[in-house]
Design a protein around this motif. Structure first.
Motif, PDB file in Angstrom:
ATOM      1  N   UNK A 168      92.494  70.779  21.748  1.00  0.00           N
ATOM      2  CA  UNK A 168      93.489  71.722  22.249  1.00  0.00           C
ATOM      3  C   UNK A 168      93.012  72.449  23.520  1.00  0.00           C
ATOM      4  N   UNK A 169      91.719  72.653  23.646  1.00  0.00           N
ATOM      5  CA  UNK A 169      91.238  73.519  24.722  1.00  0.00           C
ATOM      6  C   UNK A 169      90.409  72.796  25.792  1.00  0.00           C
ATOM      7  N   UNK A 170      90.269  71.496  25.686  1.00  0.00           N
ATOM      8  CA  UNK A 170      89.424  70.842  26.683  1.00  0.00           C
ATOM      9  C   UNK A 170      90.161  70.792  28.029  1.00  0.00           C
ATOM     10  N   UNK A 171      89.406  70.607  29.091  1.00  0.00           N
ATOM     11  CA  UNK A 171      89.948  70.553  30.448  1.00  0.00           C
ATOM     12  C   UNK A 171      90.643  69.218  30.628  1.00  0.00           C
ATOM     13  N   UNK A 215      82.508  70.861   3.451  1.00  0.00           N
ATOM     14  CA  UNK A 215      82.411  72.006   4.373  1.00  0.00           C
ATOM     15  C   UNK A 215      82.040  71.560   5.769  1.00  0.00           C
ATOM     16  N   UNK A 216      81.092  70.614   5.834  1.00  0.00           N
ATOM     17  CA  UNK A 216      80.676  70.110   7.145  1.00  0.00           C
ATOM     18  C   UNK A 216      81.825  69.387   7.844  1.00  0.00           C
ATOM     19  N   UNK A 217      82.600  68.625   7.030  1.00  0.00           N
ATOM     20  CA  UNK A 217      83.737  67.909   7.615  1.00  0.00           C
ATOM     21  C   UNK A 217      84.773  68.902   8.132  1.00  0.00           C
ATOM     22  N   UNK A 218      85.012  69.956   7.349  1.00  0.00           N
ATOM     23  CA  UNK A 218      85.973  70.977   7.798  1.00  0.00           C
ATOM     24  C   UNK A 218      85.514  71.607   9.118  1.00  0.00           C
ATOM     25  N   UNK A 219      84.204  71.900   9.171  1.00  0.00           N
ATOM     26  CA  UNK A 219      83.660  72.494  10.415  1.00  0.00           C
ATOM     27  C   UNK A 219      83.822  71.532  11.584  1.00  0.00           C
ATOM     28  N   UNK A 220      83.480  70.262  11.314  1.00  0.00           N
ATOM     29  CA  UNK A 220      83.556  69.258  12.371  1.00  0.00           C
ATOM     30  C   UNK A 220      84.991  69.058  12.843  1.00  0.00           C
ATOM     31  N   UNK A 221      85.912  68.972  11.878  1.00  0.00           N
ATOM     32  CA  UNK A 221      87.315  68.772  12.273  1.00  0.00           C
ATOM     33  C   UNK A 221      87.843  69.992  13.024  1.00  0.00           C
ATOM     34  N   UNK A 222      87.346  71.179  12.651  1.00  0.00           N
ATOM     35  CA  UNK A 222      87.763  72.389  13.382  1.00  0.00           C
ATOM     36  C   UNK A 222      87.293  72.335  14.824  1.00  0.00           C
ATOM     37  N   UNK A 223      86.031  71.910  15.017  1.00  0.00           N
ATOM     38  CA  UNK A 223      85.478  71.806  16.371  1.00  0.00           C
ATOM     39  C   UNK A 223      86.267  70.790  17.184  1.00  0.00           C
ATOM     40  N   UNK A 224      86.549  69.627  16.519  1.00  0.00           N
ATOM     41  CA  UNK A 224      87.285  68.586  17.233  1.00  0.00           C
ATOM     42  C   UNK A 224      88.708  69.028  17.559  1.00  0.00           C
ATOM     43  N   UNK A 280      86.117  63.225  30.546  1.00  0.00           N
ATOM     44  CA  UNK A 280      84.823  62.794  30.002  1.00  0.00           C
ATOM     45  C   UNK A 280      85.090  61.751  28.922  1.00  0.00           C
ATOM     46  N   UNK A 281      84.466  60.584  29.046  1.00  0.00           N
ATOM     47  CA  UNK A 281      84.729  59.495  28.092  1.00  0.00           C
ATOM     48  C   UNK A 281      84.308  59.864  26.666  1.00  0.00           C
ATOM     49  N   UNK A 282      83.224  60.596  26.511  1.00  0.00           N
ATOM     50  CA  UNK A 282      82.756  60.978  25.163  1.00  0.00           C
ATOM     51  C   UNK A 282      83.761  61.895  24.503  1.00  0.00           C
ATOM     52  N   UNK A 283      84.284  62.864  25.321  1.00  0.00           N
ATOM     53  CA  UNK A 283      85.277  63.795  24.772  1.00  0.00           C
ATOM     54  C   UNK A 283      86.529  63.032  24.403  1.00  0.00           C
ATOM     55  N   UNK A 284      86.928  62.124  25.283  1.00  0.00           N
ATOM     56  CA  UNK A 284      88.132  61.339  25.015  1.00  0.00           C
ATOM     57  C   UNK A 284      87.988  60.521  23.739  1.00  0.00           C
ATOM     58  N   UNK A 285      86.802  59.928  23.515  1.00  0.00           N
ATOM     59  CA  UNK A 285      86.559  59.122  22.310  1.00  0.00           C
ATOM     60  C   UNK A 285      86.583  59.981  21.054  1.00  0.00           C
ATOM     61  N   UNK A 286      86.016  61.213  21.150  1.00  0.00           N
ATOM     62  CA  UNK A 286      85.989  62.112  19.989  1.00  0.00           C
ATOM     63  C   UNK A 286      87.397  62.527  19.607  1.00  0.00           C
TER      64      UNK A 286
END
Length: 528
Positions: A247-250, A233-242, A255-261
């Motif tokens: 899809x929606x990041x600027x 469940x946690x993985x599903x939540x995490x993958x959903x966030x990622x 941002x290097x952290x966002x790019x790495x994620x």
């Protein structure tokens, strides 16, 4: 024709007259042995019966009329059925025959001088010289066999004496050994029983602890499955966030952290779906293997290099912990119980080894006691023959006797074997009787159809070697086996004495009931 009849009658009368004259002229001492001639001396013209029962005129001796109850007044005729006739047999040896065989028209082989047929009806030639020569040859051969057999018998006696002494000593030793073994076996049995009892309870405890351990392992696995579901469940939540982040990041904001994620998310989704990673593995109790420490280190090292490895690390730790704790999928480790199992096994082996030796010793004691209890002769001369087997082939059957053992009959056609009996006893004569050790009885054989139990009598005569000479069946299922053996020969001392002084034909010696076999066919007499 009338003249022929008259001549025949005259001839008969002359013959009868001659016979009458012959009988009337019978010597009173005819048929009397030399040793008794003094008893047949006339005392004032009378003769006293040898049993002292009466006194008769001397001319009544050998008058062809039985006067004395003991038959002593007719030593030379057939008048008294209880009398005997003495054959002098000069050149051979004197013998006696029944008075009923005097003047019976048969030349008796016992009277080789023909003196028993003196009435003129038949002429019996004197063949005592020839018979004496043959008898001497037979006696010489007999003495040779006796001497040779006696030497062999001496060896039998020496062996038998030694065997008896050795068997007694061995029996005493084995009995002492049996006492030791009995004590040792009892002690080992007590140890074995104790060890087996401990082994029994150890197995029960192990099963109980294994069941308890398995139950706890099942609980761990259930807990692990719950943990996996939570992580899924946690993985599903995490993958959903990622996914939303990707899809929606600027796009204009780097941002290097966002790019790495986002990069890690792409790698994960392209390699394997997170839900399938867990669903494809079924954590069954029977399939869970022990994870070796080297594999644990290797997996941990590889996983820690990736951010997702850090995510799975708690799951892997739980798996490793459960596997190490449960030990499912691997061989059961007896651990502390192995010592008890080994002790019980060694105790059983030690007990069985000593018990086998005890049984062997008991068997040897039984065999020694049986042999020491057997009658092997006055000088143990038959001891060496014990359990030796001798056979005789009659064409249809082969008969075998194993001395002091059993006798069998085997068909030469289908090789079926029939038990004729086992050794029972020597002859019914007293042990001091000279013929006691010349006859063995084997009885309690297989019962004949509609008949008695089979039995065999073994008749032994002196011989230079052991050999069966004949087997007969005089009565239904009663067999007679004749065998030569040195064991029944005279001892060396007796044989040497006989060979040094062989029997010579004499004029005065007496022998009642003795006869010389001169023909293969029996001569029949009409006994009164």
């Amino acid at each position: 024709m009338k003249r022929v009849a008259q001549l025949a009658l005259l001839s008969t009368l002359l013959t009868l007259s001659h016979a009458t004259v012959t009988l009337n002229k019978v010597d009173p001492l005819l048929g009397v042995p030399e040793s008794k001639k003094a008893l047949y001396t006339s005392v004032e013209g009378t003769f006293r019966c040898l049993d002292g029962s009466k006194t008769i005129p001397y001319h009544s001796v050998n008058d062809d009329y039985c006067d004395c109850p003991d038959g002593s007044d007719e030593p030379g005729t057939s008048a008294c059925p209880n009398s005997t006739f003495h054959c002098k047999n000069l050149g051979h040896m004197p013998l006696e025959i029944s008075s009923s065989r005097v003047n019976d028209g048969v030349c008796d082989p016992e009277c080789c001088d023909g003196s028993d047929e003196y009435n003129g009806f038949i002429e019996c030639p004197n063949i005592c010289e020839e018979v004496g020569r043959k008898y001497h040859e037979e006696m010489s051969e007999r003495n040779r066999v006796q001497l040779e057999g006696g030497k062999v018998k001496a060896g039998y006696i020496a062996t038998g004496t030694r065997l008896k002494r050795t068997r007694k000593a061995e029996l005493a030793h084995l009995k002492n050994r049996l006492v030791e073994l009995t004590s040792k076996v009892e002690e080992l049995k007590a140890v074995k029983d104790k060890m087996e009892e401990e082994e029994k309870y150890a197995k029960i405890n192990w099963k109980q602890k294994y069941a308890q351990k398995k139950r706890k392992s099942a609980e761990k696995i259930t807990s692990l499955r719950d943990r996996i579901q939570l992580l899924e469940g946690q993985i599903d939540t995490l993958t959903g966030i990622l996914k939303d982040l990707k899809e929606n990041h600027n796009q204009n904001y780097h941002d290097l952290a966002v790019k790495s994620a986002i990069s890690g998310y792409d790698e994960f989704t392209s390699a394997q779906d997170s839900a399938a990673y867990f669903e494809d593995y079924d954590y069954d109790e029977d399939d869970l293997d022990v994870v070796e420490q080297e594999e644990e280190d290797e997996v941990a090292e590889e996983s820690n290099d990736h951010w997702f490895g850090r995510l799975l690390a708690p799951v892997q730790d739980q798996l490793n912990h459960v596997a190490r704790f449960v030990g499912l999928g691997s061989k059961v480790n007896l651990g502390a119980y192995r010592g008890k199992f080994s002790d019980a096994k060694e105790a059983r082996e030690a007990y069985e080894k000593e018990d086998r030796e005890k049984s062997e010793v008991e068997g040897k004691i039984q065999d020694l006691e049986r042999k020491l209890g057997l009658d092997f002769g006055l000088e143990e001369e038959f001891a060496e023959l014990a359990d030796q087997c001798f056979d005789y082939n009659t064409g249809e059957y082969t008969y075998e006797v194993c001395m002091f053992g059993s006798a069998t009959q085997k068909s030469n056609k289908d090789f079926n074997s029939v038990h004729l009996g086992k050794f029972s006893r020597w002859s019914d004569n007293e042990s001091s009787h000279p013929d006691h050790y010349k006859e063995q009885v084997y009885d309690q054989g297989v019962r004949c159809w509609n008949g008695p139990e089979r039995s065999l009598k073994l008749y032994l005569t002196c011989g230079a070697q052991n050999e069966v000479t004949s087997v007969t069946e005089p009565e239904k299922c009663e067999y007679h086996m004749h065998m030569r053996s040195p064991a029944v020969c005279d001892t060396i001392k007796e044989a040497d004495a006989k060979s040094s002084h062989p029997e010579e034909p004499t004029n005065e010696s007496e022998s009642t009931g003795a006869s010389l076999e001169t023909s293969s066919s029996a001569i029949e007499h009409d006994e009164l």
